[in-house]
Design a protein around this motif. Structure first.
Motif: not given
Length: 280
Positions: A26-37, A41-47
């Motif tokens: 199973v290959n899920a890498s081609e699914r649309t993925t998002f970053h949390i922004i 600021t438009g910057h990515r956030v980290r957990r």
């Protein structure tokens, strides 16, 4: 480009053995993925982990696993303790039990993998095992340590290879009676049964995975494309709601619709069709 193996070991029946490699099916890498922004600021956030009581950040080296007992006590488990408790892997898939391919309840199927020869000298014994299983119409149960857990694996022939599917344990599968116990027995009228059989008959076909579109993924892709192009996304057509006065009327209407446009049967593709050509 060859797919990287995620596990390597030996497949064996008695004294017959060959080196095998496990590949994800199973290959899920081609699914649309998002970053949390961060909207401001438009910057990515980290957990990051924080202490639930003090609110202070907890470093990676200070993280351990804990188990809460029914009495409210937390038992701390150190990484070394967990590592020592996990069964050691002998990297061997011993085919110990054979059964008919359709004997496994699909509730117990977890995740499929491709099981292929790991080197050239293993091709012949691998083919011997696969062709014998195919001729007998059987699958096999094997047990081995995969991903730090002792797992049961269903191995069955498909095409020129073998499919290895990890199985859920009995304690993991819920008793269906918990969900179905409230269903009372209903007497169905003969005309309803005949109409329902007719409707099913007009829709008989063969499984072709390429015919089934991931509408959620398609909608996300269209939304992203529209945002990039600065336009409004195309709206998917909504299904019309119809007023049906009774179950019998619904069956009659469905039967008339099915008779007007009976779908053509399509031959199911070979096992590797969808891997050779991506569905649009």
């Amino acid at each position: 480009m060859s797919i990287r193996a995620i596990w390597k070991g030996h497949l064996s029946i008695g004294d017959l053995s060959c080196a095998v490699a496990l590949h994800s099916a199973v290959n899920a890498s081609e699914r649309t993925t998002f970053h949390i922004i961060n909207r401001d600021t438009g910057h990515r956030v980290r957990r990051e982990y924080a202490d639930a009581d003090t609110g202070r950040p907890v470093g990676k080296d200070d993280l351990v696993k804990g188990y809460d007992t029914p009495e409210g006590q937390t038992v701390i488990l150190e990484p070394d303790e967990i590592r020592e408790a996990v069964p050691e892997s002998d990297k061997r898939l011993e085919l110990a039990t054979f059964l008919a391919c359709d004997e496994i309840d699909t509730l117990y199927l977890e995740r499929p993998y491709f099981l292929a020869p790991a080197d050239r000298k293993s091709v012949e014994p691998y083919a011997l095992i696969r062709e014998t299983m195919e001729a007998q119409g059987v699958a096999a149960i094997a047990r081995t340590v995969l991903f730090r857990r002792l797992r049961s694996v269903l191995i069955r022939p498909q095409g020129q290879g073998l499919i290895a599917t990890t199985l859920n344990y009995d304690y993991e599968v819920r008793d269906p009676a918990e969900s179905f116990e409230g269903i009372s027995k209903v007497k169905i009228e003969t005309e309803m049964l005949e109409l329902a059989r007719h409707i099913i008959g007009t829709k008989m076909g063969e499984f072709d995975p390429g015919r089934y579109e991931d509408r959620y993924e398609a909608a996300l892709t269209e939304l992203v494309k529209a945002k990039i192009a600065g336009r409004k996304p195309k709206k998917l057509p909504k299904r019309k709601s119809e007023n049906v006065t009774s179950l019998l009327d619904a069956l009659r209407k469905s039967a008339d619709t099915g008779a007007a446009k009976t779908p053509q049967r399509r031959k199911a593709p070979s096992g590797n069709t969808t891997r050779q050509k991506k569905a649009s």
